[in-house]
Design an enzyme around this catalytic site. Structure first.
Site, PDB file in Angstrom:
ATOM      1  N   ASP A 150      -4.969  14.140  38.765  1.00 27.88           N
ATOM      2  CA  ASP A 150      -4.994  14.618  37.795  1.00 27.88           C
ATOM      3  C   ASP A 150      -3.795  15.524  37.447  1.00 27.88           C
ATOM      4  O   ASP A 150      -3.054  16.188  38.150  1.00 27.88           O
ATOM      5  CB  ASP A 150      -6.261  15.801  37.649  1.00 27.88           C
ATOM      6  CG  ASP A 150      -7.596  15.137  37.783  1.00 27.88           C
ATOM      7  OD1 ASP A 150      -7.649  13.835  37.378  1.00 27.88           O
ATOM      8  OD2 ASP A 150      -8.440  15.980  38.300  1.00 27.88           O
ATOM      9  N   LYS A 207     -10.573  29.208  30.291  1.00 29.41           N
ATOM     10  CA  LYS A 207      -9.906  27.866  30.308  1.00 29.41           C
ATOM     11  C   LYS A 207     -10.079  26.834  29.514  1.00 29.41           C
ATOM     12  O   LYS A 207      -9.187  26.160  28.987  1.00 29.41           O
ATOM     13  CB  LYS A 207     -10.805  27.290  31.671  1.00 29.41           C
ATOM     14  CG  LYS A 207     -10.340  25.970  32.045  1.00 29.41           C
ATOM     15  CD  LYS A 207     -10.944  25.252  33.362  1.00 29.41           C
ATOM     16  CE  LYS A 207     -10.534  23.606  33.348  1.00 29.41           C
ATOM     17  NZ  LYS A 207     -11.360  23.063  34.458  1.00 29.41           N
ATOM     18  N   ASP A 217      -5.533  11.443  31.452  1.00 32.34           N
ATOM     19  CA  ASP A 217      -4.596  11.735  32.088  1.00 32.34           C
ATOM     20  C   ASP A 217      -4.951  12.134  33.814  1.00 32.34           C
ATOM     21  O   ASP A 217      -4.442  12.942  34.422  1.00 32.34           O
ATOM     22  CB  ASP A 217      -4.208  13.115  31.721  1.00 32.34           C
ATOM     23  CG  ASP A 217      -5.262  14.289  31.725  1.00 32.34           C
ATOM     24  OD1 ASP A 217      -6.486  13.783  31.663  1.00 32.34           O
ATOM     25  OD2 ASP A 217      -4.984  15.398  31.540  1.00 32.34           O
TER      26      ASP A 217
END
Length: 1230
Positions: free
Chosen positions: A922, A991, A1151
């Protein structure tokens, strides 16, 4: 014309054809009078008039065929009308007793002044009417029950028009002279004259129609419908209908304005394929009469027709000379015009009569992409190790035949994984009842479809657009099966009428494309070329020179896929609405299914209701509760899917163009777009072919990855699924487990607060039930497909969205799904672990647990060794052991990895163990990584692991720490909310906001995200949630501003540029570093179209209308995230292509990059190298130059563009970060 007192029923018709003041005699059976019966005069009682009116309305459908006669009498502007004899009731003529009347050739204007004649025969007529009324009604019912044959209609209506009505007297005279002469030579002379005469405007009201070169988006909705109608008529052998409608529209000034050159060309091309020279000349007369200039396609049609008719060389030579005079090159007929191979051969035959030495332009070698970023991908020198599949050629050929058969059938039946039980007597009875009903529905739908087609055909004969040719594309039984399939899949809570209409039209189009390829010989050509193509992929076959799949497919000279343009959105919505209404009206069932034979009353299977969604009233089609209950009782063992919704059983076709790739026969878009938007496809079509090679080859590579189902994980998921689910592990529970709504019946005297509370509770229960049903259905589809594909190899073809981000086409079962979906998938082709593969498996396992994100790789590896007993216990006893895997962030993927690690460590030689499990790497907040690289931001680069480090940097923890510093300072100053937040500012709280700031989240959206996190904290004082979320979102944005100053500057520049571009009336466009053109589709939803009539009017937004103004807010807010998405997709594609060149298996979830455990190190190296190469290009400077050239070069907007140009050229200055450091960053992707 006022004498024609026209009404909708029989009364209106007979009053129109009856002389004023005299009653009519009863007509004979089978005539109009026999059907309608004698009518009373206006002196009849109101009750009698009401009865007559009801009968009139009931007979409308049968009598509509006679309306054409009255409309014809009214249409004085149409000169040449040929009418078959129309039988009507014999009526007495004024002043005559012979009882006969021929319909007047033209109604006299003075008829309205005719004096009524007193009637003395009314008593006898009324008495006879009473005696015969019952007999005639019985005959009428019998006649109405008989199917209306199209032959009857054609006998009652006028013939199709062939000769056009021209507005130019000179041209009309030429046409008349031509028709009087011998049938051979005049048409050739007229063709030559027509092509040589320069078109001219006939009058001010005959405007130049839009050129054929204009995009479909520039046509009005009416024009789009007409063009689609003409093209569809060609495909269904309805060319006379198309010609008739063209003649009718051309003969009326207002309707002529709708016609474009493309419409004339479509009809001309149809006549050319039939060799109908005279009809083609008729169309050319209309083209010239409309003041249009024939283009290349017009000449191609004329030459093709002459080639089929074996015309003399003189006419062909004059045609070619005229082409040359108009600046059209002969070679362009074969390069710039899209013709089939047969059409091209016929045109070439005609040309050879005049120029026997002419040859087709030589086929140039395939162009090669010369982009700097892709130079190494297409380099012939250097070491290449393109991977092969693990399957032999014969096996792949068998798989191809299975996939071909599946797509030709358009549907796939899959056994449901709902808990199987032995069918009881009740279940068998329910299934028998359901089968009986479906047989009845099939007959009713076939009958309704035929009646609808007859009605729509009549509309075309009357000179109106209709959907008739679209309903003729498929066999009637195929349409009916499709409707019944949709009915079976309809959810119990119903479906939006508009959504259902859209789905029905899409399925019709897809089936039509497949069927057209079947009948055109395309399937046979595909079989021949695909077998050769498999030599490139098969494990036991070789090709002369290694190359990419697209290159090899082009070298084979593979046939180009049929370019079937999607129907315009107005046609799609109208057709879908028509089919949906047909389904509603034709499907009925007994009101009591327990005793269907005793129940004579029928009720609709579907009923139409309205519901409010976001303050909008939405029409919904809901199945009858009794039908839903019958389906539940029957518990049918199969599910039916569209072929395009199921993974492929053979490697997909390589993408070679924007309209060719992926599935074998089913149409697939290269670029997913908003419904009705055509700009993206037009951009791709006009893009140089080489510019798309990088994207096409990357999509092909992603689709060529072979998959299989992880059987052990599937068995465990099915065990929980069939045992009422486990929501904690992502396995939905059945709707029967939903909370039951309150059953309390409050008295009228109950307090309003209690009533409101009960309503809220009821609404909550209904909402939860709907959500559970949706999740359960999604899981049922996924697990049923997984079970269906168990022990098989399959493939997932890919396409991309308008930003270049890639997605698998099959929607229900793919690796972009949930944790369960990803755990069910593994690579079909395994690879030995090698010396480091087992370590990467263990690191991947720890990553999936989410327990050691901030630890270096060696500590993650050590942690895996510490918990090895739990890992092995989870693999051996997943549901009965210690269940360690259930506490992971991604439990099912963790379990799959536990099983793979257990198999590897227990192998005699772990390095030789063949692993099939994908290992993930990742990016560290990949959007911020791209921003930091664009701005060369040293502080930001260090936060997102662009800079080498001994331990991974966690940007979310960094932001949380910075926010804590600000909070502490404010708390010392006595700020109450800062004091309350002490101990609550964690990584989890900030986050989501940090992650989405890079993608354009606003402070309002960020506050909602933080509020949600705070409400999840049980010990946080909830009365401070609103104030605390406001405070934290400000501090998060402030922290990001300090940590990523370069990022914020670039974001502001992109946002301001988009705002100014939108204010100038344009949407933002750019080109990705790999050459993919991007255009933001956000426009104001001002033009909402409505299709009225039927059970519901439907409205839709025409997204393809480029005349609408841009939505400035969406344009400016969307530009920064969309631009970054286009960069991360470019990086992924570069990584995919270079991994393929090195022989690696590679797939991605945006991604997150996947490969075999043995190849993780190589993939990471390629990933870092391609990121550096991508950002070594002057991306922002190139963007600035492109935008200045695109939006600041129009002379008429030079003053408005000055501020825009100044902003666009003010590119943020980069920092001092050295990109080469990325190559040494272990945790860049980890």
């Amino acid at each position: 014309m006022s004498a024609l007192c026209w009404g909708r029923g029989a009364a209106g018709l007979k009053r129109a054809l009856r002389p004023c003041g005299r009653p009519g005699l009863p007509g004979k059976e089978g005539t109009a009078g026999g059907v309608c019966g004698p009518r009373r005069s206006s002196s009849a009682s109101p009750q009698e008039q009401d009865q007559d009116r009801r009968k009139d309305w009931g007979h409308v459908e049968l009598l509509e065929v006679l309306q054409a006669r009255v409309r014809q009498l009214q249409a004085e502007s149409v000169s040449e009308v040929v009418v078959n004899r129309v039988d009507v009731a014999r009526l007495p003529e004024c002043g005559s007793g012979d009882g006969s009347l021929q319909p007047p050739r033209k109604v006299q204007m003075g008829a309205k002044d005719a004096t009524p004649v007193p009637c003395g025969r009314w008593a006898k007529i009324l008495e006879k009417d009473k005696r015969t009324q019952q007999m005639r009604m019985q005959r009428l019912k019998a006649k109405l029950q008989m199917p209306f044959q199209s032959g009857e209609f054609k006998a009652l209506t006028r013939r199709l028009q062939v000769e056009p009505r021209l507005l130019s007297k000179q041209m009309a005279g030429c046409l008349e002279d031509c028709t009087r002469q011998a049938p051979e030579s005049p048409w050739e002379e007229q063709l030559a004259r027509l092509l040589q005469e320069a078109p001219g405007k006939l009058s001010l009201d005959v405007e130049q129609a839009p050129s054929g070169q204009h995009s479909q988006a520039q046509l009005s909705g009416q024009q789009q419908r007409l063009l689609a109608f003409f093209k569809c008529c060609l495909l269904t052998d309805q060319l006379p209908l198309a010609h008739h409608l063209l003649v009718v529209h051309h003969g009326q000034r207002q309707k002529r304005k709708l016609l474009t050159l493309d419409m004339y060309n479509a009809v001309m091309l149809g006549w050319a394929r039939q060799g109908a020279f005279k009809e083609l000349v008729y169309v050319l007369f209309m083209v010239k009469d409309a003041g249009l200039t024939p283009d290349l396609l017009s000449y191609a049609a004329a030459l093709q027709c002459m080639g089929r008719q074996d015309q003399d060389a003189g006419t062909i030579e004059r045609c070619l000379e005229q082409m040359s005079q108009e600046g059209l090159k002969l070679q362009a007929l074969f390069t710039a015009v899209l013709l089939s191979e047969e059409d091209r051969a016929t045109v070439l035959k005609a040309v050879h009569k005049v120029k026997p030495t002419f040859s087709l332009p030589p086929q140039l070698p395939p162009p090669v992409n010369t982009s700097k970023l892709l130079r190494d991908v297409y380099a012939k020198d250097g070491r290449v190790s393109y991977p092969k599949l693990h399957l032999p050629l014969k096996t792949l050929q068998c798989l191809f035949e299975k996939q071909l058969h599946m797509e030709l059938a358009s549907r796939v039946c899959v056994v449901s994984v709902e808990k199987p039980t032995l069918p009881s007597k009740e279940v068998k009875h329910a299934r028998k009842t359901l089968k009986t009903l479906r047989d009845q529905w099939e007959k009713a739908l076939c009958r309704a479809l035929r009646e609808t087609k007859n009605r729509l055909e009549r509309e075309v004969y009357e000179g109106r657009f209709s959907l008739y040719p679209f309903l003729c594309l498929l066999d009637e039984r195929e349409v009916v099966r499709m409707l019944l399939q949709v009915l079976q899949a309809l959810p119990a809570q119903g479906e939006s009428f508009t959504t259902l209409a859209r789905e029905l039209s899409a399925r019709t189009f897809s089936r039509h494309v497949v069927q057209r390829q079947r009948v055109s010989g395309q399937v046979q050509a595909l079989q021949n070329h695909y077998r050769k193509y498999l030599c490139l992929l098969a494990s036991d076959a070789e090709v002369p020179e290694p190359c990419l799949p697209r290159q090899y497919w082009e070298e084979l000279g593979a046939p180009e896929a049929l370019r079937e343009q999607p129907w315009p959105l107005p046609v799609q919505m109208e057709l879908g609405k028509l089919l949906a209404e047909m389904l509603v009206q034709a499907t009925q069932m007994p009101c009591s299914l327990d005793k269907p034979h005793r129940s004579s009353r029928l009720v609709p299977v579907l009923y139409h209701v309205y519901s409010f969604r976001n303050v909008q009233q939405i029409g919904i089609l809901k199945p009858h509760p009794a039908y839903v209950q019958l389906l539940e009782k029957a518990a049918e063992p199969t599910l039916t899917f569209e072929a395009v919704d199921v993974p492929m059983l053979c490697p997909p076709l390589p993408w070679t163009s924007p309209h060719s790739g992926a599935f074998l026969l089913s149409p697939t878009k290269l670029m997913r777009t908003v419904e009705g938007a055509t700009q993206h496809q037009e951009l791709l079509e006009t893009c140089p072919p080489t510019a798309l090679h990088g994207a096409l080859d990357a999509l092909t590579q992603l689709g060529n990855c072979a998959w299989r189902v992880n059987g052990r994980v599937l068995d465990l998921v099915l065990q929980l699924f069939q045992a009422k689910g486990c929501p904690q592990l992502g396995v939905p529970a059945p709707p029967s487990e939903a909370p039951q709504p309150p059953e309390a019946h409050l008295p009228h005297s109950a307090a309003p607060a209690r009533k409101a509370e009960l309503r809220r509770e009821l609404a909550h229960c209904q909402k939860v039930a709907r959500e559970m049903h949706s999740l359960r259905a999604e899981a049922l589809y996924r697990l049923s497909l997984a079970q269906h594909l168990r022990d098989r190899v399959f493939w997932l073809p890919h396409n991309m969205d308008f930003r270049g981000r890639t997605y698998p086409c099959p929607p229900h079962f793919n690796h972009l799904g949930s944790d369960v979906a990803r755990a069910l998938l593994e690579f079909a082709q395994g690879r030995p672990l090698g010396p480091h593969g087992l370590d990467w498996l263990k690191i991947h396992l720890v990553n999936l647990t989410g327990l050691k994100k901030r630890e270096p790789l060696r500590k993650r590896l050590a942690f895996a060794e510490e918990v090895m007993d739990d890992i092995l216990d989870s693999a051996d006893q997943p549901l009965t052991g210690r269940k360690w895997w259930m506490g992971a962030e991604e439990p099912w993927q963790t379990l799959a990895c536990c099983m793979e690690v257990a198999n590897a460590v227990r192998a005699s030689d772990p390095a030789a163990y063949v692993s099939h499990l994908p290992v993930h790497q990742d990016g560290s907040c990949n959007g911020l990584q791209h921003y930091a690289a664009l701005g060369r931001d040293s502080v930001g680069a260090a936060s997102v692991n662009l800079e080498p480090s001994d331990v991974p940097q966690d940007v979310y923890s960094g932001v949380a720490a910075q926010v804590e510093v600000f909070r502490r300072q404010d708390a010392q100053r006595g700020m109450r909310v800062a004091q309350v937040l002490e101990g609550f500012i964690t990584r989890k709280v900030v986050k989501q906001t940090v992650m989405t700031v890079v993608y354009g989240v606003t402070r309002y959206g960020g506050r909602l995200q933080i509020e949600k996190r705070l409400r999840e904290l049980s010990d946080f004082p909830q009365e401070f949630v609103w104030e605390a979320s406001h405070y934290l979102v400000r501090q998060v944005f402030k922290s990001l501003q300090e940590m990523f100053s370069g990022t914020r500057a670039i974001q502001h520049w992109l946002t301001e540029s988009a705002r100014l571009i939108s204010h100038m009336g344009s949407v933002v466009e750019w080109v990705t570093p790999l050459g993919v053109p991007v255009i933001q589709p956000y426009r104001l939803d001002s033009k909402v179209k409505q299709i009225g009539g039927g059970i519901q009017s439907i409205t839709y937004t025409h997204n393809g209308d480029i005349s609408r103004k841009p939505n400035t807010r969406k344009q400016k807010n969307g530009f920064p995230p969309n631009f970054i998405h286009s960069l991360d997709s470019s990086h992924m594609m570069l990584t995919a292509l270079h991994c393929y060149r090195k022989g690696l298996t590679f797939v991605s979830v945006h991604d997150c990059y996947w490969t075999h455990a043995a190849d993780v190190s190589v993939m990471n190296q390629v990933c870092r190298e391609q990121f550096v190469r991508l950002h070594s290009e002057p991306i922002l400077q190139d963007l600035s130059r492109f935008l200045v050239k695109r939006f600041c070069s129009e002379p008429q907007k030079i003053l408005e563009a000055s501020q825009l140009k100044e902003t666009l050229q003010a590119v943020p200055k980069p920092g001092a970060f050295d990109l080469e450091q990325v190559k040494r960053s272990t945790y860049f992707f980890s």
